[in-house]
Write a protein that holds these residues in place. Structure first.
Motif, mmCIF file in Angstrom:
data_model
loop_
_atom_site.group_PDB
_atom_site.id
_atom_site.type_symbol
_atom_site.label_atom_id
_atom_site.label_comp_id
_atom_site.label_asym_id
_atom_site.label_seq_id
_atom_site.Cartn_x
_atom_site.Cartn_y
_atom_site.Cartn_z
ATOM 1 N N ASN A 231 47.519 -2.454 20.881
ATOM 2 C CA ASN A 231 47.100 -3.868 20.892
ATOM 3 C C ASN A 231 45.577 -4.028 20.723
ATOM 4 O O ASN A 231 44.988 -4.981 21.212
ATOM 5 C CB ASN A 231 47.577 -4.544 22.190
ATOM 6 C CG ASN A 231 47.603 -6.061 22.053
ATOM 7 O OD1 ASN A 231 47.890 -6.599 20.976
ATOM 8 N ND2 ASN A 231 47.257 -6.754 23.130
ATOM 9 N N GLU A 275 48.499 2.872 14.591
ATOM 10 C CA GLU A 275 49.880 2.463 14.276
ATOM 11 C C GLU A 275 49.924 1.771 12.918
ATOM 12 O O GLU A 275 50.907 1.854 12.194
ATOM 13 C CB GLU A 275 50.367 1.483 15.361
ATOM 14 C CG GLU A 275 50.443 2.133 16.737
ATOM 15 C CD GLU A 275 50.088 1.151 17.878
ATOM 16 O OE1 GLU A 275 50.109 -0.073 17.654
ATOM 17 O OE2 GLU A 275 49.787 1.636 18.984
ATOM 18 N N GLU A 276 48.831 1.045 12.607
ATOM 19 C CA GLU A 276 48.717 0.373 11.313
ATOM 20 C C GLU A 276 47.261 0.455 10.888
ATOM 21 O O GLU A 276 46.369 0.570 11.732
ATOM 22 C CB GLU A 276 49.058 -1.129 11.428
ATOM 23 C CG GLU A 276 50.479 -1.434 11.789
ATOM 24 C CD GLU A 276 50.708 -2.950 11.935
ATOM 25 O OE1 GLU A 276 50.196 -3.720 11.100
ATOM 26 O OE2 GLU A 276 51.395 -3.336 12.890
ATOM 27 N N ARG A 305 52.981 3.717 7.103
ATOM 28 C CA ARG A 305 54.136 2.872 6.797
ATOM 29 C C ARG A 305 55.063 3.594 5.826
ATOM 30 O O ARG A 305 55.118 3.264 4.631
ATOM 31 C CB ARG A 305 53.686 1.544 6.172
ATOM 32 C CG ARG A 305 52.677 0.740 6.975
ATOM 33 C CD ARG A 305 53.178 0.287 8.323
ATOM 34 N NE ARG A 305 54.400 -0.479 8.255
ATOM 35 C CZ ARG A 305 55.147 -0.757 9.335
ATOM 36 N NH1 ARG A 305 54.784 -0.326 10.525
ATOM 37 N NH2 ARG A 305 56.252 -1.466 9.198
ATOM 38 N N THR A 309 56.719 -1.022 4.024
ATOM 39 C CA THR A 309 56.582 -2.441 4.402
ATOM 40 C C THR A 309 55.312 -2.627 5.233
ATOM 41 O O THR A 309 54.841 -1.690 5.876
ATOM 42 C CB THR A 309 57.773 -2.923 5.261
ATOM 43 O OG1 THR A 309 57.766 -2.138 6.477
ATOM 44 C CG2 THR A 309 59.091 -2.745 4.541
ATOM 45 N N GLY A 311 53.087 -3.675 8.397
ATOM 46 C CA GLY A 311 53.365 -3.625 9.830
ATOM 47 C C GLY A 311 53.256 -5.004 10.468
ATOM 48 O O GLY A 311 52.712 -5.943 9.877
ATOM 49 N N PRO A 312 53.758 -5.134 11.704
ATOM 50 C CA PRO A 312 53.790 -6.450 12.356
ATOM 51 C C PRO A 312 52.407 -7.045 12.632
ATOM 52 O O PRO A 312 52.225 -8.256 12.497
ATOM 53 C CB PRO A 312 54.536 -6.181 13.672
ATOM 54 C CG PRO A 312 54.503 -4.700 13.869
ATOM 55 C CD PRO A 312 54.406 -4.093 12.504
ATOM 56 N N VAL A 313 51.426 -6.220 12.992
ATOM 57 C CA VAL A 313 50.108 -6.782 13.312
ATOM 58 C C VAL A 313 49.399 -7.236 12.031
ATOM 59 O O VAL A 313 48.845 -8.335 11.962
ATOM 60 C CB VAL A 313 49.246 -5.772 14.108
ATOM 61 C CG1 VAL A 313 47.865 -6.353 14.394
ATOM 62 C CG2 VAL A 313 49.938 -5.391 15.404
ATOM 63 N N CYS A 314 49.428 -6.395 10.987
ATOM 64 C CA CYS A 314 48.837 -6.805 9.701
ATOM 65 C C CYS A 314 49.491 -8.097 9.215
ATOM 66 O O CYS A 314 48.814 -9.012 8.734
ATOM 67 C CB CYS A 314 49.040 -5.722 8.632
ATOM 68 S SG CYS A 314 47.877 -4.359 8.772
ATOM 69 N N THR A 315 50.802 -8.188 9.358
ATOM 70 C CA THR A 315 51.523 -9.373 8.889
ATOM 71 C C THR A 315 51.083 -10.611 9.671
ATOM 72 O O THR A 315 50.830 -11.673 9.090
ATOM 73 C CB THR A 315 53.052 -9.170 9.043
ATOM 74 O OG1 THR A 315 53.398 -7.979 8.346
ATOM 75 C CG2 THR A 315 53.842 -10.337 8.484
ATOM 76 N N ASP A 316 50.961 -10.460 10.984
ATOM 77 C CA ASP A 316 50.556 -11.585 11.821
ATOM 78 C C ASP A 316 49.128 -12.031 11.470
ATOM 79 O O ASP A 316 48.866 -13.230 11.312
ATOM 80 C CB ASP A 316 50.643 -11.152 13.294
ATOM 81 C CG ASP A 316 50.349 -12.312 14.227
ATOM 82 O OD1 ASP A 316 51.054 -13.326 14.139
ATOM 83 O OD2 ASP A 316 49.393 -12.212 15.031
ATOM 84 N N LYS A 319 49.097 -13.795 8.070
ATOM 85 C CA LYS A 319 49.670 -15.153 8.116
ATOM 86 C C LYS A 319 48.694 -16.123 8.756
ATOM 87 O O LYS A 319 48.553 -17.265 8.314
ATOM 88 C CB LYS A 319 50.972 -15.143 8.917
ATOM 89 C CG LYS A 319 52.139 -14.597 8.124
ATOM 90 C CD LYS A 319 53.450 -14.912 8.818
ATOM 91 C CE LYS A 319 54.626 -14.384 8.005
ATOM 92 N NZ LYS A 319 55.746 -14.005 8.864
#
Ligand code: PLP
Ligand code: COI
Length: 340
Positions: A231, A275-276, A305, A309, A311-316, A319
């Motif tokens: 995090n 992680e990302e 990755r 795809t 990762g969730p943090v990059c995507t958040d 956006k």
């Protein structure tokens, strides 16, 4: 509105109708001029051609669902251009000239403004060059500041899809006390061979290390680097990288989303802990990184990755950043200027 296939745009030059110019002579800036010429008449001994007196910027404007055009963080691009100008002995462009030139470039080329929802943006390229003749190595006494704008799509052809990156160990983009913190052409010239080699090897970008020790990560092609673990948003602190405005936005968004933010030297080995990872910049927005390869050392591969795809943090983060730019998310940081 032009008949352009907006969804298919890449990050490439295309002609628009007008650009804006302003000349510096006898110690002062003149009036803004509108031009429809893509060429600049220039003295053969101009300092920008010989001694690299050249700085540029890159910023974007977006059309929202509400049809309003938002120019993103122009004050920060202006400050950085002032800093670049001071770094290579050019006159500072006043903020009102910088803003007015961007605004007129947007308004006069409105048919090239990508509509909302097409994944494209209007990219502005302010440019400051020494136009006065010199043969001795010294600063010019005359300059041109200009802005042109073009509709663009994603910088990396992959768009928001993880890319492969190669660590560069056989050359440096910028020296620790050199011009890496300025947005000047010489840094990009110094990156062409390594960037070209990385592309030839099938990588989207070169990852530069600190020039002194080759221990720490500097930046990633035309973008800053960040890694995510526990995090925490981690991004390199270095005296030879360009201070990215996008990176600063992501740090603010990450903090605001409850993440910890660390800006500090990032050792290459730490890549194994992330992680990302991603590359961020105006052109690149966020480009998630799939894997990083240390081909010129021992071939170590850092894989983030495997399934390709984002990762969730990059995507958040992506956006939230693009949501603010487009006017879909409340601009709580006051980053947008409405152009009308
Ligand atoms: N680093 C380099 C070398 C760049 O060319 C850019 C692009 O401007 C960036 C980082 C990202 O900076 P920004 O987010 O301000 O566009
Ligand atoms: C930008 O992101 O605006 C840049 O300037 C990158 C560029 C050199 C293509």
């Amino acid at each position: 509105m032009k008949n352009i296939e907006w969804e298919k745009l890449s990050f490439a030059y295309s002609a628009t109708n007008y650009n804006i110019r302003c000349y510096y002579k006898n110690g002062k800036w003149g009036e803004l001029e509108v031009s429809s010429d893509e060429n600049i008449p220039i003295h053969m001994a101009a300092t920008c051609l010989h001694y690299g007196q050249e700085a540029f910027e890159g910023l974007k404007a977006f059309k929202g669902k509400d049809d309003k055009v938002r120019l993103f963080r122009w004050e920060e691009n202006h400050k950085r251009m002032v800093n670049s100008a001071n770094g290579i002995m050019m006159p500072e462009v006043p903020a009102d000239i910088f803003f007015e030139a961007c605004k007129r470039t947007i308004l006069l080329n409105s048919e090239f403004m990508p509509p909302y929802g097409k994944g494209a943006a209007f990219y502005l390229r302010p440019l400051l060059i020494g136009t006065g003749a010199q043969v001795g190595v010294k600063a010019a006494s005359e300059y041109l500041f200009m802005v042109f704008g073009i509709p663009v799509g994603p910088y990396f052809k992959e768009g928001f899809k993880p890319v492969d990156v190669q660590i560069v160990r056989d050359s440096d983009r910028a020296a620790p006390l050199g011009t890496g913190v300025y947005k000047v052409g010489g840094n990009y010239a110094a990156s062409l061979v390594s960037g070209g080699k990385a592309h030839d090897n099938g990588f989207a970008a070169a990852l530069y290390l600190d020039a002194k020790e080759k221990k720490y990560i500097d930046e990633c092609g035309p973008a800053n680097f960040f890694g995510i673990k526990n995090n925490t948003y981690v991004t390199p602190k270095s005296e030879s990288i360009l201070p990215s405005i996008t990176n600063r936005c992501l740090m603010d968004i990450a903090k605001d989303s409850g993440m910890t933010v660390e800006r500090r030297p990032v050792a290459v080995e730490e890549l194994a802990e992330f992680e990302e990872c991603g590359a961020c910049g105006t052109a690149a927005v966020i480009s998630p990184i799939k894997r990083i390869v240390d081909l010129q050392k021992d071939g170590t591969e850092y894989m983030f990755r495997p399934d390709g795809t984002a990762g969730p943090v990059c995507t958040d983060l992506y956006k939230k950043l693009t949501g603010i730019q487009l006017g879909d998310i409340k601009d709580k940081f006051n980053w947008n200027t409405i152009i009308e």
